[in-house]
Design a protein around this motif. Structure first.
Motif, PDB file in Angstrom:
ATOM      1  N   ILE A  68       1.072  -1.379   0.330  1.00  0.00           N
ATOM      2  CA  ILE A  68       0.170  -0.394  -0.019  1.00  0.00           C
ATOM      3  C   ILE A  68       0.730   1.139  -0.298  1.00  0.00           C
ATOM      4  CG2 ILE A  68      -1.962   1.178   0.880  1.00  0.00           C
ATOM      5  CD1 ILE A  68      -2.669  -1.575   2.395  1.00  0.00           C
ATOM      6  N   THR A  69       1.252   1.771  -0.978  1.00  0.00           N
ATOM      7  CA  THR A  69       1.796   2.406  -1.124  1.00  0.00           C
ATOM      8  C   THR A  69       1.162   4.772  -1.563  1.00  0.00           C
ATOM      9  OG1 THR A  69       3.246   3.369  -2.742  1.00  0.00           O
ATOM     10  CG2 THR A  69       2.218   2.729  -3.748  1.00  0.00           C
ATOM     11  N   GLY A  70       1.450   5.236  -2.275  1.00  0.00           N
ATOM     12  CA  GLY A  70       0.944   6.302  -1.797  1.00  0.00           C
ATOM     13  C   GLY A  70       1.665   7.286  -3.380  1.00  0.00           C
ATOM     14  N   GLY A  71       1.367   9.039  -2.953  1.00  0.00           N
ATOM     15  CA  GLY A  71       0.980   9.460  -1.825  1.00  0.00           C
ATOM     16  C   GLY A  71       1.040   8.998  -0.159  1.00  0.00           C
ATOM     17  N   GLU A  72       0.468   9.512  -0.238  1.00  0.00           N
ATOM     18  CA  GLU A  72       0.399   8.603   1.784  1.00  0.00           C
ATOM     19  C   GLU A  72      -0.930   8.568   2.132  1.00  0.00           C
ATOM     20  OE1 GLU A  72       1.349   7.711   4.785  1.00  0.00           O
ATOM     21  OE2 GLU A  72       3.182   8.603   4.069  1.00  0.00           O
ATOM     22  N   PRO A  73      -0.398   6.994   1.947  1.00  0.00           N
ATOM     23  CA  PRO A  73      -1.753   6.319   2.647  1.00  0.00           C
ATOM     24  C   PRO A  73      -2.092   6.758   4.302  1.00  0.00           C
ATOM     25  CG  PRO A  73       0.082   4.830   1.755  1.00  0.00           C
ATOM     26  CD  PRO A  73       0.425   6.349   2.141  1.00  0.00           C
ATOM     27  N   LEU A  74      -0.985   7.106   5.376  1.00  0.00           N
ATOM     28  CA  LEU A  74      -1.964   7.018   5.917  1.00  0.00           C
ATOM     29  C   LEU A  74      -2.666   8.733   6.564  1.00  0.00           C
ATOM     30  CD1 LEU A  74       1.789   6.504   8.223  1.00  0.00           C
ATOM     31  CD2 LEU A  74      -0.435   5.008   7.840  1.00  0.00           C
ATOM     32  N   GLU A  97       3.777   1.932   2.506  1.00  0.00           N
ATOM     33  CA  GLU A  97       5.302   2.927   2.129  1.00  0.00           C
ATOM     34  C   GLU A  97       4.213   3.758   2.780  1.00  0.00           C
ATOM     35  OE1 GLU A  97       7.542   1.107  -1.332  1.00  0.00           O
ATOM     36  OE2 GLU A  97       5.515   2.300  -1.472  1.00  0.00           O
ATOM     37  N   THR A  98       5.429   5.189   3.746  1.00  0.00           N
ATOM     38  CA  THR A  98       5.104   6.620   4.663  1.00  0.00           C
ATOM     39  C   THR A  98       5.596   7.552   3.800  1.00  0.00           C
ATOM     40  OG1 THR A  98       3.969   7.304   6.603  1.00  0.00           O
ATOM     41  CG2 THR A  98       5.444   5.536   6.378  1.00  0.00           C
ATOM     42  N   ASN A  99       5.948   8.184   4.319  1.00  0.00           N
ATOM     43  CA  ASN A  99       6.607   9.070   4.070  1.00  0.00           C
ATOM     44  C   ASN A  99       7.480   9.967   5.256  1.00  0.00           C
ATOM     45  OD1 ASN A  99       5.145  11.507   4.880  1.00  0.00           O
ATOM     46  ND2 ASN A  99       4.410  12.037   3.037  1.00  0.00           N
ATOM     47  N   GLY A 100       6.949   8.908   6.596  1.00  0.00           N
ATOM     48  CA  GLY A 100       8.087   9.526   7.677  1.00  0.00           C
ATOM     49  C   GLY A 100       7.684  10.739   8.172  1.00  0.00           C
ATOM     50  N   THR A 101       6.490  10.746   8.432  1.00  0.00           N
ATOM     51  CA  THR A 101       5.288  12.314   8.766  1.00  0.00           C
ATOM     52  C   THR A 101       4.044  12.076   9.188  1.00  0.00           C
ATOM     53  OG1 THR A 101       4.300  12.593   7.196  1.00  0.00           O
ATOM     54  CG2 THR A 101       6.558  13.662   6.749  1.00  0.00           C
ATOM     55  N   LEU A 102       4.105  10.341   9.880  1.00  0.00           N
ATOM     56  CA  LEU A 102       2.220  10.331  10.199  1.00  0.00           C
ATOM     57  C   LEU A 102       2.950   9.105  11.455  1.00  0.00           C
ATOM     58  CD1 LEU A 102       0.298  11.258   7.455  1.00  0.00           C
ATOM     59  CD2 LEU A 102       0.681  12.737   9.209  1.00  0.00           C
ATOM     60  N   PRO A 103       1.818   9.872  12.608  1.00  0.00           N
ATOM     61  CA  PRO A 103       2.897   8.263  13.361  1.00  0.00           C
ATOM     62  C   PRO A 103       1.756   7.006  12.391  1.00  0.00           C
ATOM     63  CG  PRO A 103       1.532   9.799  14.453  1.00  0.00           C
ATOM     64  CD  PRO A 103       1.372  10.117  13.059  1.00  0.00           C
ATOM     65  N   PHE A 104       2.719   5.793  12.707  1.00  0.00           N
ATOM     66  CA  PHE A 104       1.984   4.826  12.417  1.00  0.00           C
ATOM     67  C   PHE A 104       2.111   3.479  13.288  1.00  0.00           C
ATOM     68  CE2 PHE A 104       6.126   5.179  11.274  1.00  0.00           C
ATOM     69  CZ  PHE A 104       7.148   4.106  12.071  1.00  0.00           C
ATOM     70  N   THR A 105       2.044   3.111  14.374  1.00  0.00           N
ATOM     71  CA  THR A 105       1.441   2.636  14.937  1.00  0.00           C
ATOM     72  C   THR A 105       0.888   1.807  15.215  1.00  0.00           C
ATOM     73  OG1 THR A 105       1.004   3.709  17.466  1.00  0.00           O
ATOM     74  CG2 THR A 105       3.664   3.052  16.918  1.00  0.00           C
ATOM     75  N   ASP A 138      10.504  -3.853   9.690  1.00  0.00           N
ATOM     76  CA  ASP A 138      10.143  -3.290   9.128  1.00  0.00           C
ATOM     77  C   ASP A 138      11.721  -2.467   8.886  1.00  0.00           C
ATOM     78  OD1 ASP A 138       7.580  -2.867   9.966  1.00  0.00           O
ATOM     79  OD2 ASP A 138       8.200  -1.540  11.729  1.00  0.00           O
ATOM     80  N   SER A 139      10.957  -1.406   7.615  1.00  0.00           N
ATOM     81  CA  SER A 139      12.672  -1.169   7.366  1.00  0.00           C
ATOM     82  C   SER A 139      12.874   0.601   7.132  1.00  0.00           C
ATOM     83  CB  SER A 139      13.034  -1.905   5.727  1.00  0.00           C
ATOM     84  OG  SER A 139      11.714  -0.917   4.787  1.00  0.00           O
TER      85      SER A 139
END
Length: 205
Positions: A68-74, A97-105, A138-139
């Motif tokens: 699941i990618t984007g854009g920003e899925p979160l 896949e996330t751009n590292g700007t939003l929490p994902f826990t 994770d990576s």
């Protein structure tokens, strides 16, 4: 959910590079990276229900691995959580896949996370405090264009205890591969150098 496209291809990067996968590309992004390889994801997509997405993933698409990618899925976290639960129940392995700007826990119960740390050449910035939530499965990815980006990645890696696998990659288009590889070697960085498949075979992701 607002979706740009759903398609099958090979995973272009990260831990599962080269593995057949079904991609769900979410619409919308809160960043505007200088070297974004999917600018179309910043626009409007098509509204799809969770049931429609799961049906599209399963219809004629054999891979059991979903990215699941984007854009920003979160940005669509509430709907995303429901989709993740449905995909997990259907037996899929999932990566976000996330751009590292939003929490994902709250999505790690369902999926592994691939966190992209934005380097200076991108013109954007990630929240490096989120690295504390990265798990061993994770990576973390740094897309580096030049020595300035390499130095930034090095500083982040050395100042954070990152539990997941770290990748250093040139952008799909641009970057001096040899210079970046030499930097990793010379500095003895605890990271994997990885060329993205996008450029090698085209249209991978």
């Amino acid at each position: 959910m607002n979706i740009i496209e759903i398609f099958s291809s090979l995973s272009g990067e990260g831990l599962m590079q080269g593995l057949p996968a079904t991609f769900i590309r979410c619409a919308g992004c809160n960043l505007n990276c200088a070297w974004c390889d999917t600018p179309e994801s910043q626009g409007a997509g098509t509204e799809m229900s969770i049931e429609e997405i799961v049906l599209a993933v399963s219809a004629g698409m054999p891979p059991r691995y979903v990215i699941i990618t984007g854009g920003e899925p979160l940005l669509q976290k509430e709907e995303l959580t429901g989709l993740l639960a449905a995909l997990r129940d259907a037996g899929y392995r999932i990566e976000i896949e996330t751009n590292g700007t939003l929490p994902f826990t709250d999505v790690q119960e369902y999926a592994t996370v691939s966190m992209d740390i934005k380097c200076p050449s991108s013109g954007e910035e990630s929240d490096v405090t989120l690295l504390a939530d990265i798990k061993s499965g994770d990576s973390v990815k740094f897309v580096v264009m030049d020595r300035t980006d390499c130095l930034y990645a090095q500083q982040v890696i050395e100042s954070h205890d990152i539990a997941g696998t770290v990748f250093i990659s040139p952008p799909v288009w641009g970057g001096n591969y040899r210079e970046i590889a030499d930097f990793i070697l010379d500095e003895g960085m605890e990271a994997r150098f990885q060329l993205q498949l996008h450029k090698s075979i085209g249209g991978v992701k």
